[in-house]
Design a protein around this motif. Sequence first.
Motif, mmCIF file in Angstrom:
data_model
loop_
_atom_site.group_PDB
_atom_site.id
_atom_site.type_symbol
_atom_site.label_atom_id
_atom_site.label_comp_id
_atom_site.label_asym_id
_atom_site.label_seq_id
_atom_site.Cartn_x
_atom_site.Cartn_y
_atom_site.Cartn_z
ATOM 1 N N THR A 166 0.856 -1.257 -0.261
ATOM 2 C CA THR A 166 -0.069 -0.242 -0.015
ATOM 3 C C THR A 166 0.893 1.268 0.025
ATOM 4 N N ILE A 167 0.948 1.756 -0.997
ATOM 5 C CA ILE A 167 1.863 3.046 -1.206
ATOM 6 C C ILE A 167 1.092 4.593 -0.460
ATOM 7 N N ALA A 168 -0.148 4.647 -0.792
ATOM 8 C CA ALA A 168 -0.695 5.736 -0.139
ATOM 9 C C ALA A 168 -2.061 5.301 -0.079
ATOM 10 N N PRO A 169 -3.091 6.028 0.589
ATOM 11 C CA PRO A 169 -4.538 5.886 0.732
ATOM 12 C C PRO A 169 -5.059 5.916 -0.896
ATOM 13 N N GLY A 170 -5.528 4.986 -1.427
ATOM 14 C CA GLY A 170 -5.951 4.968 -2.577
ATOM 15 C C GLY A 170 -5.122 4.367 -3.672
ATOM 16 N N GLU A 171 -3.833 3.821 -3.185
ATOM 17 C CA GLU A 171 -2.898 3.684 -4.148
ATOM 18 C C GLU A 171 -2.187 2.286 -3.618
ATOM 19 N N ALA A 172 -2.240 1.261 -4.628
ATOM 20 C CA ALA A 172 -1.470 -0.012 -4.205
ATOM 21 C C ALA A 172 -0.632 -0.583 -5.371
ATOM 22 N N GLU A 173 0.361 -1.168 -4.976
ATOM 23 C CA GLU A 173 1.304 -1.822 -5.824
ATOM 24 C C GLU A 173 1.197 -3.242 -5.473
ATOM 25 N N PHE A 174 0.906 -4.259 -6.482
ATOM 26 C CA PHE A 174 1.006 -5.659 -6.621
ATOM 27 C C PHE A 174 2.238 -5.925 -7.342
ATOM 28 N N GLY A 175 2.916 -7.019 -6.742
ATOM 29 C CA GLY A 175 4.112 -7.278 -7.526
ATOM 30 C C GLY A 175 4.361 -8.785 -7.428
ATOM 31 N N TRP A 176 5.282 -9.244 -8.260
ATOM 32 C CA TRP A 176 5.740 -10.857 -8.043
ATOM 33 C C TRP A 176 7.141 -10.788 -8.117
ATOM 34 N N THR A 177 7.769 -11.543 -7.153
ATOM 35 C CA THR A 177 9.360 -11.598 -7.184
ATOM 36 C C THR A 177 9.851 -12.946 -7.644
ATOM 37 N N ASP A 178 9.113 -13.720 -8.363
ATOM 38 C CA ASP A 178 9.469 -14.995 -8.954
ATOM 39 C C ASP A 178 10.396 -14.534 -10.179
ATOM 40 N N HIS A 179 11.161 -15.449 -10.417
ATOM 41 C CA HIS A 179 12.241 -15.377 -11.480
ATOM 42 C C HIS A 179 12.018 -14.569 -12.853
ATOM 43 N N ASN A 180 10.929 -14.793 -13.243
ATOM 44 C CA ASN A 180 10.414 -13.962 -14.598
ATOM 45 C C ASN A 180 8.891 -13.842 -14.518
ATOM 46 N N PRO A 181 8.512 -12.899 -13.757
ATOM 47 C CA PRO A 181 6.834 -12.766 -13.819
ATOM 48 C C PRO A 181 6.559 -11.969 -15.098
ATOM 49 N N GLU A 182 7.333 -11.211 -15.759
ATOM 50 C CA GLU A 182 6.825 -10.532 -16.750
ATOM 51 C C GLU A 182 6.518 -11.505 -17.931
ATOM 52 N N LEU A 183 7.636 -12.474 -18.074
ATOM 53 C CA LEU A 183 7.439 -13.492 -19.290
ATOM 54 C C LEU A 183 6.090 -14.269 -19.244
ATOM 55 N N ASN A 184 5.735 -14.807 -17.861
ATOM 56 C CA ASN A 184 4.520 -15.326 -17.746
ATOM 57 C C ASN A 184 3.456 -14.543 -17.995
ATOM 58 N N HIS A 185 3.399 -13.296 -17.395
ATOM 59 C CA HIS A 185 2.400 -12.136 -17.836
ATOM 60 C C HIS A 185 2.273 -11.790 -19.169
ATOM 61 N N ASN A 186 3.285 -11.311 -19.802
ATOM 62 C CA ASN A 186 3.290 -10.637 -21.235
ATOM 63 C C ASN A 186 3.617 -11.571 -22.403
ATOM 64 N N GLY A 187 4.223 -12.492 -21.960
ATOM 65 C CA GLY A 187 4.685 -13.452 -23.014
ATOM 66 C C GLY A 187 5.914 -12.977 -23.822
ATOM 67 N N GLY A 188 6.656 -13.672 -24.504
ATOM 68 C CA GLY A 188 7.781 -13.154 -25.191
ATOM 69 C C GLY A 188 8.512 -14.617 -25.591
#
Length: 149
Positions: free
Chosen positions: A70-92
Amino acid sequence: MTFDINVILAAVDAAWAEEMKAVERAFVEAISDDQYEWPNQTLRQNGDVVGSPRNIVDTGKLVGSQYLNTIAPGEAEFGWTDHNPELNHNGGMNTINGHRYYHRPRPWTQYGISGDTEAPLEYQRADAVLNVPRDFEARLFRFLETDVD
């Protein structure tokens, strides 16, 4: 009728926290549901043979690496620290054992928020910064109605 600003701010914070937990659960569900089309069967690292549609759970590292900040009221960041979440999410393109292949996108954040498995073109990262989540206003008003005299 009088309003105590502290009660209102507490209601906003409580509604936001409740909604972010709901989004967090929706992302886990989106990763775990058998909904992603895949062109062939695959032997996963965990020994399972999977076809299509499939989930994106193999070793459990991706779903286990999810965090909510939770960054601030009304703003949050979700993330994944696994080795390559971008590849799983976006493809490539990916290389395994010297062979290059195209890894299909599986946009679990889009599915988790809207139920739509098609990722919008603007997705560039697996991190999702959410400023206006679904149902936030309804949850906010529900808290206000119960907490304000």
